[in-house]
Design a protein around this motif. Structure first.
Motif, PDB file in Angstrom:
ATOM      1  N   PRO A  47     -11.638  -6.056   7.132  1.00 43.70           N
ATOM      2  CA  PRO A  47     -11.615  -7.216   6.226  1.00 43.70           C
ATOM      3  C   PRO A  47     -11.573  -6.838   4.746  1.00 43.70           C
ATOM      4  N   ASP A  48     -12.177  -5.715   4.381  1.00 44.50           N
ATOM      5  CA  ASP A  48     -12.150  -5.265   2.990  1.00 44.50           C
ATOM      6  C   ASP A  48     -11.111  -4.170   2.757  1.00 44.50           C
ATOM      7  N   GLY A  49     -10.220  -3.951   3.747  1.00 47.50           N
ATOM      8  CA  GLY A  49      -9.198  -2.912   3.633  1.00 47.50           C
ATOM      9  C   GLY A  49      -8.172  -3.244   2.561  1.00 47.50           C
ATOM     10  N   GLN A  50      -7.542  -2.181   2.048  1.00 46.51           N
ATOM     11  CA  GLN A  50      -6.551  -2.344   0.984  1.00 46.51           C
ATOM     12  C   GLN A  50      -5.269  -1.606   1.329  1.00 46.51           C
ATOM     13  N   HIS A  51      -4.156  -2.151   0.808  1.00 48.62           N
ATOM     14  CA  HIS A  51      -2.834  -1.553   0.977  1.00 48.62           C
ATOM     15  C   HIS A  51      -2.235  -1.372  -0.414  1.00 48.62           C
ATOM     16  N   GLU A  52      -1.994  -0.134  -0.786  1.00 42.81           N
ATOM     17  CA  GLU A  52      -1.354   0.146  -2.076  1.00 42.81           C
ATOM     18  C   GLU A  52       0.147   0.166  -1.866  1.00 42.81           C
ATOM     19  N   LEU A  53       0.832  -0.653  -2.638  1.00 40.58           N
ATOM     20  CA  LEU A  53       2.276  -0.778  -2.536  1.00 40.58           C
ATOM     21  C   LEU A  53       2.828  -0.627  -3.943  1.00 40.58           C
ATOM     22  N   GLY A  54       3.347   0.547  -4.252  1.00 36.98           N
ATOM     23  CA  GLY A  54       3.736   0.827  -5.633  1.00 36.98           C
ATOM     24  C   GLY A  54       2.496   0.822  -6.494  1.00 36.98           C
ATOM     25  N   ARG A  55       2.519   0.089  -7.575  1.00 38.94           N
ATOM     26  CA  ARG A  55       1.349  -0.013  -8.450  1.00 38.94           C
ATOM     27  C   ARG A  55       0.448  -1.188  -8.081  1.00 38.94           C
ATOM     28  N   GLN A  56       0.812  -1.889  -7.039  1.00 42.12           N
ATOM     29  CA  GLN A  56       0.100  -3.091  -6.647  1.00 42.12           C
ATOM     30  C   GLN A  56      -0.874  -2.779  -5.499  1.00 42.12           C
ATOM     31  N   ILE A  57      -2.099  -3.308  -5.590  1.00 43.39           N
ATOM     32  CA  ILE A  57      -3.074  -3.216  -4.510  1.00 43.39           C
ATOM     33  C   ILE A  57      -3.171  -4.596  -3.861  1.00 43.39           C
ATOM     34  N   ILE A  58      -2.928  -4.639  -2.554  1.00 46.22           N
ATOM     35  CA  ILE A  58      -2.954  -5.884  -1.799  1.00 46.22           C
ATOM     36  C   ILE A  58      -4.054  -5.758  -0.756  1.00 46.22           C
ATOM     37  N   SER A  59      -4.818  -6.810  -0.557  1.00 48.35           N
ATOM     38  CA  SER A  59      -5.828  -6.739   0.497  1.00 48.35           C
ATOM     39  C   SER A  59      -5.111  -6.640   1.846  1.00 48.35           C
ATOM     40  N   HIS A  66       2.435 -10.941   2.679  1.00 47.08           N
ATOM     41  CA  HIS A  66       3.244 -10.263   1.668  1.00 47.08           C
ATOM     42  C   HIS A  66       4.423  -9.541   2.324  1.00 47.08           C
ATOM     43  N   ALA A  67       4.151  -8.770   3.364  1.00 50.89           N
ATOM     44  CA  ALA A  67       5.207  -7.993   4.025  1.00 50.89           C
ATOM     45  C   ALA A  67       6.255  -8.911   4.644  1.00 50.89           C
ATOM     46  N   ILE A 132      -7.744   0.401   9.269  1.00 43.59           N
ATOM     47  CA  ILE A 132      -7.406   0.992   7.978  1.00 43.59           C
ATOM     48  C   ILE A 132      -8.346   0.456   6.906  1.00 43.59           C
ATOM     49  N   ALA A 133      -8.939   1.377   6.152  1.00 42.49           N
ATOM     50  CA  ALA A 133      -9.754   1.010   4.992  1.00 42.49           C
ATOM     51  C   ALA A 133      -8.890   1.065   3.729  1.00 42.49           C
ATOM     52  N   LEU A 134      -7.987   2.050   3.670  1.00 44.76           N
ATOM     53  CA  LEU A 134      -7.076   2.189   2.530  1.00 44.76           C
ATOM     54  C   LEU A 134      -5.780   2.813   3.000  1.00 44.76           C
ATOM     55  N   ARG A 135      -4.677   2.175   2.644  1.00 40.78           N
ATOM     56  CA  ARG A 135      -3.346   2.744   2.886  1.00 40.78           C
ATOM     57  C   ARG A 135      -2.661   2.935   1.550  1.00 40.78           C
ATOM     58  N   ARG A 136      -2.126   4.134   1.359  1.00 42.37           N
ATOM     59  CA  ARG A 136      -1.263   4.431   0.222  1.00 42.37           C
ATOM     60  C   ARG A 136       0.093   4.795   0.806  1.00 42.37           C
ATOM     61  N   ALA A 137       1.139   4.117   0.357  1.00 40.41           N
ATOM     62  CA  ALA A 137       2.470   4.329   0.908  1.00 40.41           C
ATOM     63  C   ALA A 137       3.345   5.047  -0.117  1.00 40.41           C
TER      64      ALA A 137
END
Length: 184
Positions: A47-59, A66-67, A132-137
């Motif tokens: 629930p508190d996980g994050q997805h980094e997409l470019g310079r943007q952080i999306i929950s 978003h996807a 996933i707690a944090l994804r950086r793509a």
């Protein structure tokens, strides 16, 4: 079997089970992206996980919408392929690197593109479930070319089953039969 050998086997089994559950979680986001299945996507994130997409952080909870919006706006069809995968597990925390190749038939279906990069993930097991707690793509290769199937100029021997971006896709059919389905 002595207790030491049994304990060693339990540790090995736990490690193998963890690796498979982690890979299943990572693959679930890609399948969700391709089928526009928000539940598959968001279910892969805490629930508190994050997805980094470019310079943007999306929950992680917002990433499904978003996807789906982003993929729907730019492409007729998209396929995410998770290829090489490595994973380091330390208790209830894991760090994974998964190579991904994204294929996109652009709107209008005259051209297509390929993006290749990596998912760099920190996953955590909470209440027995890896998410996933944090994804950086990353995106490390981008190519563009002519599309063939989606624009109606099928290759010899086409007539292949066509996927869909919803739960009408044949992969959801239970039991799977040879009946129905749209064709190229």
């Amino acid at each position: 079997m002595d207790e030491d050998r049994f304990a060693a086997l339990e540790r090995e089994l736990r490690a193998l089970k963890d690796r498979q559950e982690i890979l299943d979680c990572i693959v679930s986001t890609s399948r969700g992206n391709d089928r526009f299945d928000k539940d598959l996507i968001t279910g892969s994130y805490h629930p508190d996980g994050q997805h980094e997409l470019g310079r943007q952080i999306i929950s992680g909870q917002d990433y499904g919408d978003h996807a789906n919006h982003a993929h729907g706006a730019i492409s007729e069809v998209n396929l995410h392929n998770v290829t090489m995968h490595s994973c380091e597990i330390d208790g209830d925390v894991a760090h994974a690197e998964s190579y991904v190749i994204g294929l996109f038939a652009d709107k209008g279906a005259a051209t297509s593109r390929m993006l290749a990069g990596r998912y760099i993930d920190r996953l955590e097991r909470r209440d027995g479930i890896w998410r996933i707690a944090l994804r950086r793509a990353t995106v490390e290769v981008a190519m563009e070319g002519k599309a063939i199937l989606p624009n109606g100029n099928g290759v010899v021997g086409s007539g292949y089953l066509k996927g869909s971006r919803d739960r009408s896709d044949p992969s959801y059919q239970r039991p799977l039969t040879a009946e129905g389905g749209e064709r190229w």
